[in-house]
Every structure is written in C-alpha cells, then in structure tokens.
Design an enzyme around this catalytic site. Structure first.
Site, PDB file in Angstrom:
ATOM      1  CG  HIS A  60      -1.766   1.185   1.380  1.00 14.83           C
ATOM      2  ND1 HIS A  60      -3.098   1.196   1.015  1.00 14.83           N
ATOM      3  CD2 HIS A  60      -1.507   2.446   1.851  1.00 14.83           C
ATOM      4  CE1 HIS A  60      -3.615   2.392   1.245  1.00 14.83           C
ATOM      5  NE2 HIS A  60      -2.660   3.173   1.764  1.00 14.83           N
ATOM      6  CD  GLU A  61       1.805   3.688   3.786  1.00 16.48           C
ATOM      7  OE1 GLU A  61       2.079   4.723   3.148  1.00 16.48           O
ATOM      8  OE2 GLU A  61       0.835   3.638   4.569  1.00 16.48           O
ATOM      9  CG  HIS A  64       0.121   5.904  -1.108  1.00 11.44           C
ATOM     10  ND1 HIS A  64      -1.001   6.276  -1.815  1.00 11.44           N
ATOM     11  CD2 HIS A  64      -0.336   5.384   0.059  1.00 11.44           C
ATOM     12  CE1 HIS A  64      -2.084   5.980  -1.115  1.00 11.44           C
ATOM     13  NE2 HIS A  64      -1.712   5.438   0.024  1.00 11.44           N
TER      14      HIS A  64
END
Length: 197
Positions: A60-61, A64
């Site tokens: 997820h990170e 980004h």
C-alpha cells in the site's frame, strides 16, 4: 525505479515487523489468549502475518511512493513511533486493534494538481484491492484456502478504511477530485469483503 533512503528502509522494516507481531498477537486474542493457549504455532503465525502485513501495508505504502515519484515528487515513508507503540499495546488486549504506523510523506513546491494528488492517493487502496482479488483467485484453485481468505479480507478491509472520505485519509483526496474515482473502488472493496463472509 523507486529511490529509497537508508532511513526510509529502516522505517519500513521496523513498521512491518512491529505491525506483523502486533497483528499476530491480536489475532491470537492478545497476551491472555496466548498465555491460555500456549506458544505453540505462534512463530508460524507471526510468519504468516509478515506476509499479510507485507502485502496489505507495505505494498500500500510503496504504491503511493511509486506514483508520487513517477510525477517527480519527493516521497518517503516515515514511521510514527507513537502509532506503532499504540498498535502493539492495543494488540495485547485482544479486543481492539487500530494501527497508524506512519505514512508516505510527499513534498512538492506547490505545483501538484488535484489530479496528481488523487492518483497518488488511489494507488495504495488499488494495490490492496488487486492483492485481495488475486488471493481469492488463487484460493479458488484450491491453494491455502484459509490463509488466502484471511489475506484477501485484510487487504479489502485496508482499502475500505483508507478510502473513507475523511481527512487525512486517501478517500478525502480522491473524492475531492472525482467522486467516481472514489466510489467505484470503495464499492468494489466493500462488495468483495462482504462476499468473503
């Protein structure tokens, strides 16, 4: 190709390990649950949580970060020590779990448009939804049904949580730019999570 600083790699590893252990404790009913049931299988469970947290949180990170850097922005993950300690302490209770381990910090000189901000924000939940769907497809082939169900549900849950249209969540930045860009993945993740149960 993504660029990482040494501090960022350390922050990601620490967050990944702490969250994995915290999640393992929580899903074993906390400290009292482990003391009651014994430590049998705990190390295997922690290894499974490393995979779950690795796909749900780390991907997820990194998603980004990848999108932000593709637009030429400075983007680095920073752990939040208070959030990590809080997550660990809550996991010991076995009753409630909440984690705010840190976030990808993005710096610009003011030229970032709402479109770039929305595309960077949607990347994390999109990664979670993709992992969840892939896990269900592999489960459908008969491989590791229990673990893959768990993996999918955690990823869908994380996508829904991050898509909440409340600042500073990803959803608030996406919905400000385009409501359909927010609504479609939110509904998809919710439907997929409900279908698991």
């Amino acid at each position: 190709m993504m660029k990482f600083s040494r501090n960022e790699v350390n922050d990601l590893l620490i967050s990944w390990i702490v969250l994995s252990v915290a999640f393992a404790l929580f899903t074993r009913d906390g400290l009292f649950g482990i003391l009651k049931a014994g430590f049998s299988g705990l190390s295997t469970h922690i290894l499974q949580m490393l995979v779950v947290v690795g796909t749900a949180f780390v991907l997820h990170e990194l998603s980004h970060k990848y999108v932000a850097q593709s637009y030429g922005l400075w983007a680095e993950y920073r752990k939040w020590n208070v959030g990590l300690i809080f997550a660990f302490l809550l996991s010991l209770t076995g009753f409630f779990f909440f984690a705010a381990p840190g976030a990808v910090m993005i710096m610009s000189t003011g030229w970032v448009t709402q479109e770039i901000e929305a595309k960077t924000s949607i990347a994390g939940p999109a990664a979670n939804i993709t992992v969840g769907i892939v896990a269900l497809l592999i489960r459908g082939a008969g491989f590791f049904p229990g673990f893959l169900t768990y993996l999918a549900s955690i990823n869908f849950f994380l996508a829904i949580f991050n898509l909440l249209p409340i600042p500073p969540m990803d959803g608030s930045k996406i919905i400000r730019y385009n409501i359909l860009m927010w609504l479609i993945p939110f509904i998809l993740a919710a439907v997929m999570l409900i279908s698991i149960f």
